[in-house]
Scaffold this active site. Structure first.
Site, PDB file in Angstrom:
ATOM      1  N   LYS A 289       1.729   0.880   6.135  1.00 33.79           N
ATOM      2  CA  LYS A 289       2.628   0.046   5.997  1.00 33.79           C
ATOM      3  C   LYS A 289       3.033  -0.790   6.504  1.00 33.79           C
ATOM      4  CE  LYS A 289       1.065  -0.560   1.081  1.00 33.79           C
ATOM      5  NZ  LYS A 289       1.492  -0.820  -0.635  1.00 33.79           N
TER       6      LYS A 289
ATOM      7  N   ARG B  65       0.211   8.100  -3.301  1.00 32.67           N
ATOM      8  CA  ARG B  65      -1.262   6.825  -2.891  1.00 32.67           C
ATOM      9  C   ARG B  65      -1.220   6.686  -1.123  1.00 32.67           C
ATOM     10  NH1 ARG B  65      -3.306   1.902  -1.948  1.00 32.67           N
ATOM     11  NH2 ARG B  65      -5.180   1.217  -1.851  1.00 32.67           N
TER      12      ARG B  65
HETATM   13  N1  PMM Z   1      -0.965  -1.234  -1.632  1.00 30.96           N
HETATM   14  C1  PMM Z   1      -2.549  -1.100  -1.650  1.00 30.96           C
HETATM   15  C2  PMM Z   1      -3.454  -1.394  -2.698  1.00 30.96           C
HETATM   16  N2  PMM Z   1      -3.411  -0.578  -3.457  1.00 30.96           N
HETATM   17  N3  PMM Z   1      -2.477   0.635  -5.501  1.00 30.96           N
HETATM   18  C3  PMM Z   1      -0.816   0.881  -5.935  1.00 30.96           C
HETATM   19  N4  PMM Z   1      -0.686   1.361  -6.798  1.00 30.96           N
HETATM   20  N5  PMM Z   1       0.047   1.101  -4.886  1.00 30.96           N
HETATM   21  C4  PMM Z   1       0.458   0.427  -3.796  1.00 30.96           C
HETATM   22  O1  PMM Z   1       1.158   0.414  -2.875  1.00 30.96           O
HETATM   23  C5  PMM Z   1      -1.099  -0.753  -3.079  1.00 30.96           C
HETATM   24  C6  PMM Z   1      -1.931  -0.269  -3.871  1.00 30.96           C
HETATM   25  C7  PMM Z   1      -2.221  -1.793   0.199  1.00 30.96           C
HETATM   26  O2  PMM Z   1      -3.395  -1.544   0.289  1.00 30.96           O
HETATM   27  P1  PMM Z   1      -4.803  -1.254   1.669  1.00 30.96           P
HETATM   28  O3  PMM Z   1      -5.300   0.613   0.735  1.00 30.96           O
HETATM   29  O4  PMM Z   1      -5.057  -1.438   2.806  1.00 30.96           O
HETATM   30  O5  PMM Z   1      -3.334   0.025   2.238  1.00 30.96           O
END
Ligand code: PMM
Length: 294
Positions: free
Chosen positions: A223, A260
């Site tokens: 991020k 994640r």
């Molecule tokens: N961040 C992204 C996408 N989905 N789901 C959860 N539960 N927590 C998160 O912080 C989160 C998410 C950001 O998108 P990316 O997969 O493109 O980095």
């Protein structure tokens, strides 16, 4: 492996947090955009991350990167459905990353076991009922508006108290929709309606969130706030994945249920280290038992 020492205590295995490996089936995702846009490449990536130690595979068909525009739910579903179906058939615990109730319902019917809604059910009023009907686990994220406007909402008097209250409102809505409380996971939404410093403050407050009733999921992977920390000269994918592994290991030590991440191998090492550190047992760790249906 060396033979057990006679008279030694029975072998014990430290428990580690779970790993959710990310597979974005999108042409424009925040961090791996385009690489797994075709179903066969996405399925292969899901299997690769599983072999590297992922406990869940999170499949997404709509980017939530800052500034991203919304995707038609029918297009999103066409992207993710074959991937969810194949991975679930291969025995993988699949999570579906979606804001749309229709996508959640169709993919749960195709074998997804967890609905990962970064909006906590706010983006689609039909979401929580769809989750209750499908009987899946649900991850409710802290969210204050779509990606196109999320930094406009990053104003807090008391960050932790407000995130906690807003998550509690999502839990109340989930319970009212008929979702089993044991199936609810909370995510404070790193990067969602939070600027750089606020993300670090949220991470520092993780033990307080973990002390609550529900399991906690956290996503720091690749991020922007990590890129800011690294600075331009040091920021490349390897550095970002290292920073991700370290924040994920620290989050695991703070007691989160699952992290994640896009790159699983380094985070698996970080979680093994965190589990050994906490337990005083330096053998290979095993995943948390509380794995939902998986
Ligand atoms: N961040 C992204 C996408 N989905 N789901 C959860 N539960 N927590 C998160 O912080 C989160 C998410 C950001 O998108 P990316 O997969 O493109 O980095």
């Amino acid at each position: 492996m060396s033979a057990p020492v006679p008279g030694a205590a029975p072998a014990q295995t430290p428990r580690r947090a779970l790993i959710m490996g990310v597979v974005n089936v999108t042409p424009d995702s925040f961090s791996d955009g385009g690489r797994f846009a075709q179903a066969d490449a996405a399925i292969a990536q899901g299997l690769r991350l599983t072999a590297q130690g992922a406990d869940w595979i999170d499949v997404g068909g709509e980017s939530t990167r800052p500034g991203a525009v919304r995707v038609d739910p029918a297009i999103e579903l066409a992207r993710v459905l074959p991937v969810v179906r194949e991975l679930a058939a291969a025995g993988v615990a699949v999570s579906i990353d979606t804001l749309n109730a229709s996508t959640a319902a169709a993919t749960v019917a195709a074998g997804a076991r967890l609905v990962n809604d970064v909006s906590g059910g706010l983006a689609d009023p039909a979401m929580l009922t769809a989750v209750a009907d499908g009987g899946a686990e649900v991850a409710l994220g802290h969210w204050r508006g779509p990606s196109s406007e999320m930094y406009a909402h990053a104003h807090y008097d008391d960050l932790f108290a407000e995130v906690q209250q807003e998550l509690q409102r999502r839990v109340d809505a989930a319970l009212a929709a008929g979702i089993d409380p044991a199936r609810i996971v909370l995510d404070p939404g790193i990067g969602f309606a939070k600027g750089g410093e606020q993300n670090w403050q949220m991470l520092a407050a993780l033990p307080r969130l973990v002390a609550g009733t529900h399991r906690v999921l956290i996503g720091t992977s690749r991020k922007r706030f990590l890129r800011t920390l690294l600075g331009e000269e040091r920021d490349d994918l390897a550095a970002r994945d290292l920073a991700t592994a370290i924040t994920s290991g620290l989050a695991a030590a703070a007691g989160v249920w699952c992290v994640r991440v896009h790159e699983v191998a380094s985070t698996r090492i970080a979680l093994d280290v965190a589990a050994a550190w906490q337990s005083g047992l330096g053998t290979n760790s095993r995943a948390e038992e509380n794995h939902g249906e998986a």
